[in-house]
Design an enzyme around this catalytic site. Structure first.
Site, PDB file in Angstrom:
ATOM      1  N   HIS A 231       0.848  -1.190   0.000  1.00 21.07           N
ATOM      2  CA  HIS A 231       0.000   0.000   0.000  1.00 21.07           C
ATOM      3  C   HIS A 231       0.885   1.242   0.000  1.00 21.07           C
ATOM      4  CE1 HIS A 231      -3.546  -2.426   1.711  1.00 21.07           C
ATOM      5  NE2 HIS A 231      -3.717  -2.202   0.431  1.00 21.07           N
TER       6      HIS A 231
ATOM      7  N   GLY B 184      -2.628  -1.643  -8.239  1.00 17.39           N
ATOM      8  CA  GLY B 184      -3.602  -2.447  -7.485  1.00 17.39           C
ATOM      9  C   GLY B 184      -5.050  -2.069  -7.727  1.00 17.39           C
TER      10      GLY B 184
ATOM     11  N   ASP C 138      -4.300  -6.097  -8.388  1.00 17.80           N
ATOM     12  CA  ASP C 138      -4.673  -7.097  -7.380  1.00 17.80           C
ATOM     13  C   ASP C 138      -5.381  -8.274  -8.047  1.00 17.80           C
ATOM     14  OD1 ASP C 138      -3.665  -5.418  -5.412  1.00 17.80           O
ATOM     15  OD2 ASP C 138      -5.627  -4.688  -4.781  1.00 17.80           O
TER      16      ASP C 138
ATOM     17  N   ASP D 269      -1.256  -1.546   4.835  1.00 14.83           N
ATOM     18  CA  ASP D 269      -1.301  -0.445   5.790  1.00 14.83           C
ATOM     19  C   ASP D 269      -2.496  -0.653   6.714  1.00 14.83           C
ATOM     20  OD1 ASP D 269      -1.369   1.891   7.213  1.00 14.83           O
ATOM     21  OD2 ASP D 269      -1.615   3.206   5.478  1.00 14.83           O
TER      22      ASP D 269
ATOM     23  N   HIS E 138     -10.412   0.396  -1.905  1.00 14.79           N
ATOM     24  CA  HIS E 138     -10.506  -0.866  -2.649  1.00 14.79           C
ATOM     25  C   HIS E 138     -10.307  -2.048  -1.704  1.00 14.79           C
ATOM     26  CE1 HIS E 138      -6.028  -1.208  -2.870  1.00 14.79           C
ATOM     27  NE2 HIS E 138      -6.132   0.090  -2.771  1.00 14.79           N
TER      28      HIS E 138
ATOM     29  N   ASP F 243     -11.049  -5.574  -2.898  1.00 22.11           N
ATOM     30  CA  ASP F 243     -10.016  -6.195  -3.733  1.00 22.11           C
ATOM     31  C   ASP F 243      -8.913  -6.814  -2.869  1.00 22.11           C
ATOM     32  OD1 ASP F 243     -11.361  -5.245  -5.984  1.00 22.11           O
ATOM     33  OD2 ASP F 243     -10.194  -3.390  -6.040  1.00 22.11           O
TER      34      ASP F 243
ATOM     35  N   ARG G 227      -7.968 -13.760   0.374  1.00 23.04           N
ATOM     36  CA  ARG G 227      -8.803 -14.967   0.370  1.00 23.04           C
ATOM     37  C   ARG G 227      -8.272 -15.976  -0.633  1.00 23.04           C
ATOM     38  NH1 ARG G 227     -12.602 -17.050  -2.637  1.00 23.04           N
ATOM     39  NH2 ARG G 227     -12.806 -15.249  -3.979  1.00 23.04           N
TER      40      ARG G 227
END
Length: 129
Positions: free
Chosen positions: A10, A57, A62, A82, A89, A92, A98
C-alpha cells in the site's frame, strides 16, 4: 520451494517494501518476481531487481495477481498492508488474501513474516543445491 513471488505494498508501506527488498536482494534475485504498478516500478528502479510490473492495485493489479494465484503461477505473495488507513478498494484486498489462503499460497503481510518466508525459501534452496 518458492520460484515465483508477487510483491505488493500500500502507498504508505512502499518505502518499507523498498527497504525490505534491498535487505533481501540476493534471495529475491533468485525468484521470478511480479509486482503491482508503482511498487514493482520502484523495486526495479531503486533496488535493481528484475520484476514484471502489472497494473496498479486499484486498477486491476490485485486481480491480476489473484488470477495468477488461482492458476498456480505464484508460489508466494508478500503484501505489506497499511493497517491504519481506510482503503477504498478494501474488497479487492480481501479477495486477494482470500485467494492466497484458498490456494495455499505462502503469504506474508509485514516485514517479520516476509523475512521469515524469504529465509525459509533460501534455506530450502541451499539444501537442494
Amino acid at each position: 520451494m518458492i520460484h515465483s513471488m508477487a510483491l505488493v505494498a500500500h502507498d504508505k508501506m512502499k518505502d518499507q517494501m523498498i527497504e525490505w527488498a534491498n535487505a533481501h536482494k540476493s534471495e529475491l534475485a533468485e525468484m521470478e518476481l511480479f509486482g503491482t504498478g508503482t511498487t514493482g516500478g520502484r523495486i526495479a528502479t531503486e533496488v535493481g531487481l528484475q520484476i514484471t510490473c502489472l497494473k496498479s492495485g486499484p486498477l486491476g493489479g490485485d486481480a491480476q495477481i489473484g488470477a495468477m494465484i488461482a492458476e498456480g503461477r505464484l508460489d508466494a505473495l508478500i503484501f505489506f498492508i497499511d493497517p491504519l488507513s481506510a482503503l477504498p478498494h478494501d474488497v479487492d484486498v480481501k479477495s486477494l488474501l482470500r485467494l492466497a489462503t484458498l490456494y495455499n499460497t505462502a503469504l506474508a503481510t509485514n516485514v517479520a513474516s516476509a523475512t521469515l518466508l524469504v529465509r525459509a525459501a533460501s534455506v530450502k534452496t541451499a539444501k537442494t543445491a
